[in-house]
Design an enzyme around this catalytic site. Structure first.
Site, PDB file in Angstrom:
ATOM      1  N   LYS A 232       0.850  -1.194   0.000  1.00  0.00           N
ATOM      2  CA  LYS A 232       0.000   0.000   0.000  1.00  0.00           C
ATOM      3  C   LYS A 232       0.881   1.237   0.000  1.00  0.00           C
ATOM      4  CE  LYS A 232      -3.709   2.290   2.535  1.00  0.00           C
ATOM      5  NZ  LYS A 232      -4.671   2.197   3.639  1.00  0.00           N
TER       6      LYS A 232
ATOM      7  N   LYS B  13      -2.322  -1.633  -3.780  1.00  0.00           N
ATOM      8  CA  LYS B  13      -3.130  -0.423  -3.737  1.00  0.00           C
ATOM      9  C   LYS B  13      -2.265   0.818  -3.792  1.00  0.00           C
ATOM     10  CE  LYS B  13      -6.200   1.849  -0.546  1.00  0.00           C
ATOM     11  NZ  LYS B  13      -6.831   1.777   0.738  1.00  0.00           N
TER      12      LYS B  13
HETATM   13  C1  PBG Z   1      -7.537   3.428   5.460  1.00  0.00           C
HETATM   14  C2  PBG Z   1      -7.819   3.301   4.025  1.00  0.00           C
HETATM   15  C3  PBG Z   1      -7.595   4.230   2.988  1.00  0.00           C
HETATM   16  C4  PBG Z   1      -8.157   3.700   1.837  1.00  0.00           C
HETATM   17  C5  PBG Z   1      -8.670   2.457   2.179  1.00  0.00           C
HETATM   18  N1  PBG Z   1      -8.417   2.213   3.527  1.00  0.00           N
HETATM   19  C6  PBG Z   1      -7.066   5.589   2.976  1.00  0.00           C
HETATM   20  C7  PBG Z   1      -5.764   5.931   3.488  1.00  0.00           C
HETATM   21  O1  PBG Z   1      -4.876   5.117   3.697  1.00  0.00           O
HETATM   22  O2  PBG Z   1      -5.644   7.125   3.718  1.00  0.00           O
HETATM   23  C8  PBG Z   1      -8.209   4.371   0.494  1.00  0.00           C
HETATM   24  C9  PBG Z   1      -9.260   3.891  -0.394  1.00  0.00           C
HETATM   25  C10 PBG Z   1      -9.509   4.734  -1.578  1.00  0.00           C
HETATM   26  O3  PBG Z   1      -8.869   5.771  -1.821  1.00  0.00           O
HETATM   27  O4  PBG Z   1     -10.413   4.349  -2.317  1.00  0.00           O
HETATM   28  N2  PBG Z   1      -6.289   3.109   5.891  1.00  0.00           N
END
Ligand code: PBG
Length: 328
Positions: free
Chosen positions: A194, A247
């Site tokens: 991520k 992601k």
């Molecule tokens: C929380 C989380 C995030 C997303 C999913 N879970 C945001 C972040 O890390 O700030 C992003 C999902 C999206 O942008 O569609 N940790």
């Protein structure tokens, strides 16, 4: 010897093209994210994500029926709680919003797979994904709260736990916690790779999870790094992950391919909020054809090696896939 190759032989008409198509998408490939809020009678569109709504529990049955009618196999639950505190205690409260929504969905549609996003950022008043000590997000203290969150989600009936907070060792800690509580059969869909991405902007509006100070770069990854993604995926595999998420997806198709080649576990592409909103905005202006661009984008994620795609376009994509099948 031929002087050159005639690639166009296989492109002459639609039937021929469909016979040689290498990548296909199916309704069973999708996971649809839902944002659940507290309160009653709430159904509010997220302004930066047209078509995506905040819904309260009493409204949720409509969404669940629509999703199951379409044949989408799974939902990913995000909670937007009213009360936030330093330790994100609503994330692991027995009557927390995700726990309530999970019980509700499993009752309404037992076959629908409920995946619980396991993170603290929507629940903490500082908006970070862990606990803060001296201005720094503490790894090991955060793990304890994540394990509590995962166990309480499993107790509520979640079918899959999806930790997204990027603390080191979260798969190991959550696996141990689930097993100790008798949840040996509950898989972990790890946000293995991520990135600290600016494509999450619209989600943070939707989930009210913008960090109140600093950024997430001490725990989420630098978008410039490819080998680090391999290390992240390897450690999650070793710790017992059952699925690997990459992601965001669109700017990281090379990384999806790397993870695909590294492991035989199911690979999940997360088509994030910014990837959704930018297409919505351009389509609204008439600058591109939404359906065609979305299908091309989702196909590219599968071609890169994803087995499953988390996407806010899931409902539309399934409708388009079904329409196309009917036309044939
Ligand atoms: C929380 C989380 C995030 C997303 C999913 N879970 C945001 C972040 O890390 O700030 C992003 C999902 C999206 O942008 O569609 N940790």
């Amino acid at each position: 010897m031929n002087e050159f190759s005639r690639h166009r032989r296989l492109r002459r008409n639609a039937t021929m093209r469909s016979m040689v198509r290498e990548t296909t998408i199916d309704p069973a490939d999708f996971i649809y994210p839902l944002f659940i809020v507290e309160g009653e009678g709430v159904r509010n569109e997220v302004s930066s994500m047209p078509g995506v709504e905040h819904v309260s529990l009493d409204e949720l049955s409509k969404d669940i029926d629509e999703i199951t009618d379409l044949g989408i196999p799974a939902v990913l639950l995000f909670g937007v709680p009213k009360v936030k505190d330093a330790e994100g205690s609503q994330a692991y409260a027995e009557d927390g919003i995700v726990q309530q929504a999970t019980r509700f969905i499993k009752e309404r549609a037992p076959e629908l797979i409920v995946i619980a996003d396991t993170c603290l950022c929507q629940y903490t008043d500082h908006g970070h994904c862990g606990v803060i000590h001296n201005g720094y997000v503490e790894n090991d203290a955060s793990l304890d709260l994540l394990v509590k969150t995962a166990v309480s989600q499993a107790e509520a009936g979640a079918d899959v736990i999806a930790p997204s907070n990027m603390m080191d060792g979260f798969v190991h800690a959550i696996r141990q916690g689930l097993d100790e509580h008798g949840f040996v059969d509950i898989p972990i869909m790890s946000y293995a790779v991520k990135y600290a991405s600016s494509f999450y902007g619209p989600f943070r509006d939707a989930a009210h999870s913008t960090p109140q100070f600093g950024d997430r770069k001490t725990y989420q990854m630098d978008p410039a790094n490819r080998f680090e993604a391999v290390r992240e995926a390897e450690s999650d595999i070793a710790e017992g992950a059952d699925f690997l998420i990459v992601k965001p997806a669109l700017s990281f198709l090379d990384v999806i391919r790397d993870v695909r080649d590294l492991s035989t576990l199911p690979v999940v592409a997360y088509n994030v909020s910014g990837e959704y909103s930018m297409i919505k905005a351009a389509a609204k202006e008439g600058w591109l054809s939404e359906q065609e661009v979305v299908m091309e984008m989702l196909t590219s994620m599968k071609r890169a090696g994803a087995d499953l795609i988390v996407t806010y376009f899931a409902k539309d994509a399934v409708r388009w896939i079904k329409e196309e099948k009917n036309e044939r």
